[in-house]
Design an enzyme around this catalytic site. Structure first.
Site, PDB file in Angstrom:
ATOM      1  N   CYS A  27     -14.860 -86.908   1.929  1.00  0.00           N
ATOM      2  CA  CYS A  27     -14.844 -87.705   0.856  1.00  0.00           C
ATOM      3  C   CYS A  27     -13.355 -87.731   0.494  1.00  0.00           C
ATOM      4  O   CYS A  27     -12.613 -86.929   0.432  1.00  0.00           O
ATOM      5  CB  CYS A  27     -15.482 -86.583  -0.277  1.00  0.00           C
ATOM      6  SG  CYS A  27     -15.233 -87.197  -1.883  1.00  0.00           S
ATOM      7  N   CYS A  40     -25.246 -96.623   4.103  1.00  0.00           N
ATOM      8  CA  CYS A  40     -24.296 -97.662   4.053  1.00  0.00           C
ATOM      9  C   CYS A  40     -23.324 -97.193   2.943  1.00  0.00           C
ATOM     10  O   CYS A  40     -23.574 -97.208   1.917  1.00  0.00           O
ATOM     11  CB  CYS A  40     -25.299 -98.897   3.617  1.00  0.00           C
ATOM     12  SG  CYS A  40     -24.167-100.417   3.563  1.00  0.00           S
ATOM     13  N   CYS A  87     -12.350 -85.494  -2.850  1.00  0.00           N
ATOM     14  CA  CYS A  87     -12.193 -83.871  -2.632  1.00  0.00           C
ATOM     15  C   CYS A  87     -12.099 -83.449  -1.524  1.00  0.00           C
ATOM     16  O   CYS A  87     -12.068 -82.173  -1.471  1.00  0.00           O
ATOM     17  CB  CYS A  87     -13.605 -83.267  -3.614  1.00  0.00           C
ATOM     18  SG  CYS A  87     -15.058 -83.666  -2.732  1.00  0.00           S
TER      19      CYS A  87
HETATM   20 ZN   LIG Z   1     -16.067 -85.480  -3.082  1.00  0.00          ZN
END
Ligand SMILES: [Zn+2]
Length: 133
Positions: free
Chosen positions: A48, A120, A51
């Site tokens: 991510c 996606c 984070c």
């Molecule tokens: Zn995250």
């Protein structure tokens, strides 16, 4: 709806580029064939961008022809959250980061075997950490 452990929008704005903020926090979608990872074939783990939560493995990435990075499996079911998204007159399943809520993309049922799923995902939501050879 307030989560005191999470940065607020102003803090995300400082941490992210304008494009990353628009996609991850405002649920925009990047234009197809423009992201840095749609055609990426490097081996590694996609984290991510917000984070650092590990989300997808390059072993599960495939070329869907859609212009967005596509995966047929998630790295860990615990890593992502799925929500029904009825925006734009469609019923789609939104995929978000479980840990910070960042919008990642959508999952569809037209993927390859064995899962039949197509995650996606916006390149701007991802940060590839390459495997060491
Ligand atoms: Zn995250």
């Amino acid at each position: 709806m307030t989560d005191h452990d999470q940065p607020d929008d102003d803090q995300w704005r400082d941490k992210l580029t304008d494009e990353q903020f628009a996609i991850c926090r405002l649920k925009r979608t990047e234009a197809p064939f423009t992201g840095q990872y749609y055609d990426c074939k490097k081996e590694g783990i996609y984290h991510c961008i917000c984070c650092g939560n590990p989300l997808f493995d390059s072993d599960h990435k495939y070329d869907s022809g859609s212009g967005w990075p596509s995966f047929w499996e998630v790295k860990s079911k615990d890593g992502i959250a799925e929500h029904l998204d009825t925006g734009h007159g469609m019923r789609r399943i939104e995929v978000a980061c479980q840990s910070c809520g960042a919008h990642l993309g959508h999952v569809f049922n037209d993927g390859p075997k064995p899962t039949g799923l197509r995650y996606c995902i916006n390149s701007a939501s991802l940060d590839l950490k390459e495997k060491n050879e």
